[in-house]
Design an enzyme around this catalytic site. Structure first.
Site, PDB file in Angstrom:
ATOM      1  N   ASN A   1     -20.219  30.080  -0.026  1.00  0.00           N
ATOM      2  CA  ASN A   1     -19.758  31.169  -1.241  1.00  0.00           C
ATOM      3  C   ASN A   1     -20.949  31.785  -1.854  1.00  0.00           C
ATOM      4  O   ASN A   1     -21.542  30.976  -2.653  1.00  0.00           O
ATOM      5  CB  ASN A   1     -18.994  29.954  -2.011  1.00  0.00           C
TER       6      ASN A   1
ATOM      7  N   LYS B   1     -20.791  33.293  -4.423  1.00  0.00           N
ATOM      8  CA  LYS B   1     -20.483  33.605  -5.787  1.00  0.00           C
ATOM      9  C   LYS B   1     -20.748  34.977  -6.339  1.00  0.00           C
ATOM     10  O   LYS B   1     -20.710  35.903  -5.661  1.00  0.00           O
ATOM     11  CB  LYS B   1     -21.086  32.358  -6.698  1.00  0.00           C
TER      12      LYS B   1
ATOM     13  N   HIS C   1     -11.155  27.573  -7.290  1.00  0.00           N
ATOM     14  CA  HIS C   1     -12.716  27.199  -7.066  1.00  0.00           C
ATOM     15  C   HIS C   1     -12.661  26.538  -8.685  1.00  0.00           C
ATOM     16  O   HIS C   1     -12.165  27.057  -9.629  1.00  0.00           O
ATOM     17  CB  HIS C   1     -13.606  28.111  -7.078  1.00  0.00           C
TER      18      HIS C   1
ATOM     19  N   GLU D   1     -14.839  26.831 -11.053  1.00  0.00           N
ATOM     20  CA  GLU D   1     -15.207  27.963 -11.757  1.00  0.00           C
ATOM     21  C   GLU D   1     -14.288  28.828 -12.181  1.00  0.00           C
ATOM     22  O   GLU D   1     -14.014  29.155 -13.421  1.00  0.00           O
ATOM     23  CB  GLU D   1     -16.491  28.819 -11.158  1.00  0.00           C
TER      24      GLU D   1
ATOM     25  N   GLU E   1     -14.689  19.529  -4.341  1.00  0.00           N
ATOM     26  CA  GLU E   1     -15.870  19.752  -4.889  1.00  0.00           C
ATOM     27  C   GLU E   1     -15.850  19.161  -6.419  1.00  0.00           C
ATOM     28  O   GLU E   1     -15.306  19.673  -7.091  1.00  0.00           O
ATOM     29  CB  GLU E   1     -16.054  21.214  -5.253  1.00  0.00           C
TER      30      GLU E   1
ATOM     31  N   GLY F   1     -24.042  22.854  -8.432  1.00  0.00           N
ATOM     32  CA  GLY F   1     -25.201  23.684  -9.041  1.00  0.00           C
ATOM     33  C   GLY F   1     -25.974  22.861  -9.744  1.00  0.00           C
ATOM     34  O   GLY F   1     -26.629  23.621 -10.468  1.00  0.00           O
TER      35      GLY F   1
ATOM     36  N   SER G   1     -23.587  20.845  -3.914  1.00  0.00           N
ATOM     37  CA  SER G   1     -25.030  20.713  -3.944  1.00  0.00           C
ATOM     38  C   SER G   1     -25.369  20.306  -2.451  1.00  0.00           C
ATOM     39  O   SER G   1     -26.116  19.367  -2.257  1.00  0.00           O
ATOM     40  CB  SER G   1     -25.767  19.890  -4.810  1.00  0.00           C
TER      41      SER G   1
END
Length: 251
Positions: free
Chosen positions: A12, A14, A96, A98, A167, A173, A211
């Protein structure tokens, strides 16, 4: 029946990349030769054509990071699944963390996006996961089951055709990673929930995202219900992504 599931590693990107840096990354991935798993990269919309062109004759698939629930129309800034299919996308990430946090996407909207993807023959990678506050409050199981339940209810008989990615938000991150045991516990919970909805649950791919790096991938992928990874930062470096792919092997 876990031995019938071939690992899948998805990058991904991003909101990263330029035409030049993507070119170097894609060429680096292609030069790796045969990989022991299925692999894909999910690029930003402007670079889908570049990914499609560069990966067209490789074993690496490509996909997008989001999609609209709408087929077409006056939806400025939206990208339909029909458009993604036009670029040969095999996958699209939906839900996701985010998107859920920064764009207030609800469980039902995520489910509707997954349904729109399947209707056009694109495989949705449905993301679920809890925040650190939710984990500390002992709410992990309730959160991921609620998120997945909306998708199961909406997809009905098509549930077995999606990919699910767990996730933990607190591990994305941040450099923190769920321990293999923590990740496996949630994956086992999700597979049990899927088993109640579809006879294909044992064949479905459940990915871990949070991560994942070359030095922890093999341990995570060795867990019985973890079938690969949804890779963020490490997918931007060809050597790291390839190393993660090589850490994956069919059980």
């Amino acid at each position: 029946m876990s031995d019938i599931r071939r690992k899948l590693v998805v990058g991904n990107w991003k909101m990263h990349g330029t035409h030049a840096t993507n070119e170097a990354l894609l060429e680096g991935l292609k030069s790796a030769g045969p990989l022991p798993c299925e692999a894909a990269v999910c690029a930003p919309f402007p670079y889908l054509a570049q990914a499609a062109e560069r990966l067209a004759r490789s074993a690496i698939a490509w996909g997008a990071q989001d999609c609209s629930v709408h087929e077409q129309g006056a939806y400025t800034g939206e990208v339909s699944v029909a458009m993604l299919a036009d670029f040969g996308c095999r996958y699209v990430i939906v839900g996701h963390s985010e998107r859920r946090a920064l764009h207030a996407e609800s469980d039902q909207l995520v489910a509707d996006k997954a349904q729109a993807a399947l209707a056009r023959g694109v495989t949705p990678i449905v993301c679920v996961g809890e925040t650190l506050a939710q984990r500390d409050a002992g709410e992990t199981e309730d959160v991921v089951k609620r998120q997945l339940s909306a998708v199961i209810h909406t997809l009905a008989h098509c549930v077995g055709e999606m990919v699910v990615a767990y996730e933990p938000v607190w591990a994305i991150g941040t450099g923190r990673t769920a321990s293999p045991e923590q990740a496996q516990a949630v994956h086992a919970l999700l597979r049990a929930q899927l088993a109640a909805a579809t006879p294909r649950a044992a064949q479905m791919k459940l990915l871990y995202g949070g991560s994942v790096k070359p030095d922890n991938a093999a341990t995570l992928f060795a867990q019985v219900d973890i079938d690969g990874g949804l890779i963020g930062g490490a997918s931007l470096k060809a050597a790291d992504f390839i190393a993660i792919c090589r850490a994956a092997s069919t059980r």
